[in-house]
Design a protein around this motif. Structure first.
Motif, mmCIF file in Angstrom:
data_model
loop_
_atom_site.group_PDB
_atom_site.id
_atom_site.type_symbol
_atom_site.label_atom_id
_atom_site.label_comp_id
_atom_site.label_asym_id
_atom_site.label_seq_id
_atom_site.Cartn_x
_atom_site.Cartn_y
_atom_site.Cartn_z
ATOM 1 N N ALA A 115 23.265 3.284 -42.902
ATOM 2 C CA ALA A 115 24.196 4.329 -42.445
ATOM 3 C C ALA A 115 24.606 4.048 -41.005
ATOM 4 O O ALA A 115 23.836 3.469 -40.239
ATOM 5 N N PRO A 116 25.802 4.461 -40.606
ATOM 6 C CA PRO A 116 26.217 4.242 -39.215
ATOM 7 C C PRO A 116 25.374 5.018 -38.198
ATOM 8 O O PRO A 116 25.258 4.613 -37.051
ATOM 9 N N LEU A 117 24.802 6.119 -38.641
ATOM 10 C CA LEU A 117 23.980 6.934 -37.736
ATOM 11 C C LEU A 117 22.724 7.415 -38.460
ATOM 12 O O LEU A 117 22.817 7.909 -39.590
ATOM 13 N N VAL A 118 21.585 7.236 -37.804
ATOM 14 C CA VAL A 118 20.334 7.819 -38.307
ATOM 15 C C VAL A 118 19.754 8.658 -37.169
ATOM 16 O O VAL A 118 19.658 8.191 -36.028
ATOM 17 N N ILE A 119 19.407 9.882 -37.495
ATOM 18 C CA ILE A 119 18.764 10.751 -36.491
ATOM 19 C C ILE A 119 17.331 11.013 -36.948
ATOM 20 O O ILE A 119 17.094 11.612 -37.992
ATOM 21 N N GLY A 120 16.390 10.529 -36.155
ATOM 22 C CA GLY A 120 14.984 10.807 -36.417
ATOM 23 C C GLY A 120 14.658 12.185 -35.845
ATOM 24 O O GLY A 120 14.919 12.443 -34.670
#
Ligand SMILES: Cc1cc2nc3c(=O)[nH]c(=O)nc-3n(C[C@H](O)[C@H](O)[C@H](O)COP(=O)(O)O)c2cc1C
Length: 211
Positions: A115-120
């Protein structure tokens, strides 16, 4: 972000002390909640959210119920080439502990480039606090859900994953997790052409309490 900078399609956040509506009667919100499905991260593509949209998502994530106003969560963003760099770490951990092959290495290397963005979302618990640990953890789960919903309302697909690395001590070290911290989830966000199919819904136990 100040009001003057807020793009038209993004919400304005209230100032502290501002009087707010007690409800937000809105058919589109109900439809989103009634019909929401996750999209597999593997089916996500560019583009991801813009910097302004990411700011908005992170603000939305923090507007969850929070007993004791503790903000018992923090966020780690994975973007650009750092996603592949994290994949290198995962592949190294995986191959040092498991018999592996090219296919599996490819999977581990590309975990975060799906994915272009991953938020942990990191659950940050203060132990032996008046607010029970369980409630602090639940608030982190709510932050994950707000990210999922917020991203979809912005026009992106989203998926909440933990996979093996959320629980692996070496991966947790690479994330810089401190005492009292756990991964609540990695929220994968991107565009998609995929149309998820409605899944089986196990029946919930729903009772009516009668004294
Ligand atoms: C805490 C948490 C961790 C999850 N981790 C994974 C995971 O590692 N792999 C996976 O396939 N699904 C995982 N899921 C489930 C998916 O995010 C998703 O909810 C599920 O596939 C059902 O789809 P839906 O969200 O469209 O109902 C997780 C869900 C939660 C709440």
């Amino acid at each position: 972000m100040s009001k003057a900078q807020t793009p038209d399609n993004l919400p304005e956040f209230p100032e502290q002390g501002e009087r707010l509506a007690p409800h937000h009667k809105n058919a589109a919100t109900l439809e989103l909640l009634a019909r929401r499905r996750s999209t597999a991260a593997a089916a996500m593509t560019e583009p991801g959210p813009s910097p302004e949209e990411i700011d908005t998502l992170l603000s939305i994530a923090q507007r969850v119920p929070d007993h004791g106003k503790m903000a018992p969560w923090r966020f780690i963003l994975f973007q650009g080439e750092e996603r592949a760099n994290f994949g290198q770490i995962l592949a190294k951990i995986w191959s040092s502990e498991n018999e592996t092959d090219d296919k599996r290495m490819e999977l581990e290397l590309n975990r975060f480039t799906r994915a272009p963005l991953v938020i942990g979302v990191i659950s940050h618990v203060l132990e032996k606090h008046a607010i029970p640990e369980w409630e602090q953890i639940l608030s982190a789960g709510a932050a994950c859900q707000n990210l999922l919903i917020g991203a979809q309302a912005m026009g992106y697909a989203s998926q909440w994953l933990t996979e093996w690395y959320a629980y692996h001590p070496f991966a947790k070290d690479a994330l810089g997790l401190r005492s009292g911290e756990r991964v609540a989830g990695f929220i994968f966000i991107g565009s998609t052409e995929d149309q998820p199919v409605e899944r089986i819904r196990p029946e919930a136990g729903i009772g009516v309490w009668k004294g």
